[in-house]
Motif scaffolding. Structure first.
Motif, short mmCIF file in Angstrom:
data_model
loop_
_atom_site.label_atom_id
_atom_site.label_comp_id
_atom_site.label_asym_id
_atom_site.label_seq_id
_atom_site.Cartn_x
_atom_site.Cartn_y
_atom_site.Cartn_z
N MET A 123 1.17 15.90 -4.11
CA MET A 123 -0.06 16.55 -3.97
C MET A 123 -0.53 15.93 -5.48
SD MET A 123 0.88 20.15 -2.92
CE MET A 123 1.85 20.50 -3.18
N LEU A 124 0.07 15.65 -6.20
CA LEU A 124 -0.92 15.71 -7.85
C LEU A 124 -1.24 13.67 -7.53
CD1 LEU A 124 2.53 16.64 -10.15
CD2 LEU A 124 -0.25 17.41 -9.97
N ALA A 125 -0.49 13.19 -6.92
CA ALA A 125 -0.59 11.49 -6.41
C ALA A 125 -2.11 11.45 -5.77
CB ALA A 125 0.14 10.58 -5.90
N HIS A 126 -2.32 12.27 -5.07
CA HIS A 126 -3.39 12.58 -4.04
C HIS A 126 -4.64 13.09 -5.20
CE1 HIS A 126 -5.85 12.30 -1.03
NE2 HIS A 126 -5.79 13.44 -0.79
N ILE A 127 -4.51 14.00 -6.01
CA ILE A 127 -5.49 13.68 -6.95
C ILE A 127 -5.71 12.82 -7.68
CG2 ILE A 127 -5.94 15.74 -8.73
CD1 ILE A 127 -3.95 18.02 -7.08
N ASP A 128 -4.37 12.14 -8.36
CA ASP A 128 -4.87 11.32 -9.51
C ASP A 128 -6.45 10.35 -8.53
OD1 ASP A 128 -4.99 10.19 -11.86
OD2 ASP A 128 -3.54 8.39 -10.59
N GLN A 163 3.72 25.11 -13.08
CA GLN A 163 5.66 24.20 -13.58
C GLN A 163 4.92 23.09 -13.49
OE1 GLN A 163 9.28 24.87 -12.73
NE2 GLN A 163 9.95 22.78 -13.74
N ALA A 164 4.10 22.91 -11.97
CA ALA A 164 3.71 21.44 -11.43
C ALA A 164 2.07 20.92 -11.82
CB ALA A 164 3.89 21.57 -9.66
N PHE A 165 0.92 21.81 -11.41
CA PHE A 165 -0.08 21.92 -11.23
C PHE A 165 -1.07 22.22 -12.49
CE2 PHE A 165 0.88 22.39 -7.13
CZ PHE A 165 0.28 20.94 -6.84
N ARG A 166 -0.35 23.00 -13.26
CA ARG A 166 -1.13 24.05 -15.09
C ARG A 166 -1.57 22.84 -16.09
NH1 ARG A 166 0.38 28.87 -18.80
NH2 ARG A 166 -1.72 28.66 -20.57
N GLU A 167 -0.43 21.66 -16.37
CA GLU A 167 -0.98 20.49 -17.18
C GLU A 167 -1.90 19.85 -16.49
OE1 GLU A 167 2.29 19.54 -19.66
OE2 GLU A 167 2.60 20.53 -20.58
N PRO A 168 -1.08 19.36 -15.34
CA PRO A 168 -2.47 17.90 -14.58
C PRO A 168 -3.95 19.17 -14.69
CG PRO A 168 -0.75 18.03 -14.01
CD PRO A 168 -0.44 19.34 -14.25
N LEU A 169 -4.24 20.07 -14.08
CA LEU A 169 -4.74 20.58 -13.91
C LEU A 169 -6.13 21.17 -15.13
CD1 LEU A 169 -4.29 22.95 -10.84
CD2 LEU A 169 -5.46 20.35 -11.12
N MET A 207 0.71 -1.13 0.11
CA MET A 207 -0.27 0.37 0.30
C MET A 207 0.74 0.98 -0.47
SD MET A 207 -2.80 1.24 2.82
CE MET A 207 -4.28 -0.13 2.62
N SER A 208 0.64 2.70 -0.88
CA SER A 208 1.48 3.08 -0.89
C SER A 208 1.32 4.64 0.35
CB SER A 208 1.30 4.35 -2.59
OG SER A 208 -0.30 4.23 -2.66
N THR A 209 1.92 5.38 0.11
CA THR A 209 1.59 6.56 1.35
C THR A 209 0.40 6.75 1.22
OG1 THR A 209 3.63 6.99 2.00
CG2 THR A 209 2.71 8.44 2.25
N HIS A 210 -0.28 7.13 -0.58
CA HIS A 210 -1.25 7.86 -0.77
C HIS A 210 -2.81 6.95 -0.51
CE1 HIS A 210 1.25 11.11 -2.04
NE2 HIS A 210 1.76 9.80 -2.65
N ASP A 211 -2.34 5.81 -0.09
CA ASP A 211 -3.28 4.57 -0.44
C ASP A 211 -4.14 5.17 1.73
OD1 ASP A 211 -4.39 4.44 -2.50
OD2 ASP A 211 -2.66 2.36 -2.90
N GLU A 212 -3.08 5.39 2.14
CA GLU A 212 -3.19 5.52 3.72
C GLU A 212 -3.67 7.06 3.78
OE1 GLU A 212 0.65 4.41 5.11
OE2 GLU A 212 1.01 2.78 4.55
N VAL A 213 -4.29 7.98 2.96
CA VAL A 213 -4.65 8.75 4.03
C VAL A 213 -6.56 8.65 4.94
CG1 VAL A 213 -5.61 11.36 2.83
CG2 VAL A 213 -3.42 10.61 1.59
N PRO A 214 -6.17 9.64 5.32
CA PRO A 214 -7.33 8.88 6.42
C PRO A 214 -8.57 10.01 4.91
CG PRO A 214 -5.91 9.70 7.63
CD PRO A 214 -5.35 10.47 6.57
N ASP A 215 -9.47 8.64 5.35
CA ASP A 215 -10.81 8.61 4.22
C ASP A 215 -11.68 9.64 5.16
OD1 ASP A 215 -11.76 7.71 1.96
OD2 ASP A 215 -12.74 7.05 2.54
N THR A 216 -11.30 10.80 6.14
CA THR A 216 -12.53 11.20 6.39
C THR A 216 -12.78 12.98 5.58
OG1 THR A 216 -10.18 12.71 7.57
CG2 THR A 216 -10.99 10.72 8.98
N ASN A 223 -13.94 8.51 -11.92
CA ASN A 223 -15.25 10.03 -11.52
C ASN A 223 -15.52 9.80 -10.41
OD1 ASN A 223 -15.18 9.84 -14.55
ND2 ASN A 223 -16.80 8.43 -14.69
N GLY A 224 -14.23 10.37 -9.27
CA GLY A 224 -14.57 10.61 -7.47
C GLY A 224 -14.66 12.28 -7.40
#
Length: 257
Positions: A139-144, A163-169, A1-10, A150-151
């Motif tokens: 941050m990008l991994a959590h957004i993904d 530089q980090a966010f323009r294209e992904p957003l 399980m990755s770090t991002h999968d461990e983000v609390p589901d609150t 369709n969440g």
């Protein structure tokens, strides 16, 4: 399980933010994650926004100029309610802050982190080991993660880092998800000028700042002129140079081996 999968589901509820019992919220819906529920996600890039705020103030912010996250939480709840109209889905707001923790600063940062969590924000904290220890990829991994299946019903990213966010957003916006960029207009021209992203200046969100920020714009300079403070200390050039040399040395060693 990755770090991002461990983000609390609150999720951030009205009761969390206002500190009152909210009998209109159905706990089974909030905690049970019924089918069809979607997130309205807020991602706060603490290192980037701290740098931008420091540039505007010319130093560390006093209490009057620190962002109020309870006001930001209320705004997120209102935005979620707005998006829920006619959506046909249960929409759940999720407020997150991503930050770096420099060596020896844990005791100083801990009260701020605990205050955020007490308001209803989840905090992703990462050690600041070197110049490459930023939280952009996290941050990008959590957004993904939240966008899968369709969440996402809406996303707000508080950062000036185009530089980090323009294209992904812009890709997220192209999929039909409303995307807002929060920040300071002086530092986010990429978002202000975007045809697919909506920009909101943090100072325009009611209550986020107790006092008006002492902002200086090249478009509205006083007759006597004004100082524009550096975005980071000059000494950062030395640390960047050291990191570059270290990477070059590692490449040479790998080539020899």
């Amino acid at each position: 399980m990755s770090t991002h999968d461990e983000v609390p589901d609150t999720v951030l509820s009205v009761a969390d933010v206002l500190g009152v019992a909210d009998e209109s919220v159905d706990p089974a819906h909030v905690n049970g994650k019924p089918n069809g529920s979607r997130r309205v996600l807020l991602v706060w890039d603490a290192p980037n926004l701290d740098m931008g705020l420091g540039a505007i103030l010319g130093g560390r912010p006093t209490a009057a100029y620190r962002p109020r996250f309870d006001a930001l939480g209320r705004w997120l709840l209102a935005r979620t309610s707005e998006l829920s109209v006619g959506s046909g889905h249960l929409l759940e707001p999720e407020a997150t802050v991503f930050t770096n923790i420099a060596a020896g600063s844990a005791d100083v940062v801990r009260p701020w982190v605990e205050a955020l969590r007490n308001v209803g924000f989840a905090v992703f904290a990462k050690p600041k080991i070197d110049e490459d220890s930023d939280v952009d990829a996290d941050m990008l991994a959590h957004i993904d993660l939240r966008a899968r299946n369709n969440g996402l019903a809406g996303i707000m990213v508080a950062s000036a880092d185009g530089q980090a966010f323009r294209e992904p957003l812009e890709r997220v916006a192209a999929s039909g998800v409303p995307v807002q960029v929060l920040g300071f207009r002086e530092h986010a021209s990429w978002a202000v000028a975007s045809e697919t992203l909506e920009f909101i200046d943090l100072e325009d969100i009611p209550g986020v700042f107790r006092e008006p920020l002492p902002r200086v714009s090249l478009d509205s300079l006083p007759d006597e002129g004004a100082w524009l403070q550096p975005f980071r200390p000059l000494s950062a050039l030395l640390s960047s140079r050291t990191a570059d040399l270290a990477r070059q040395g590692e490449s040479v060693r790998q080539g020899v081996s």
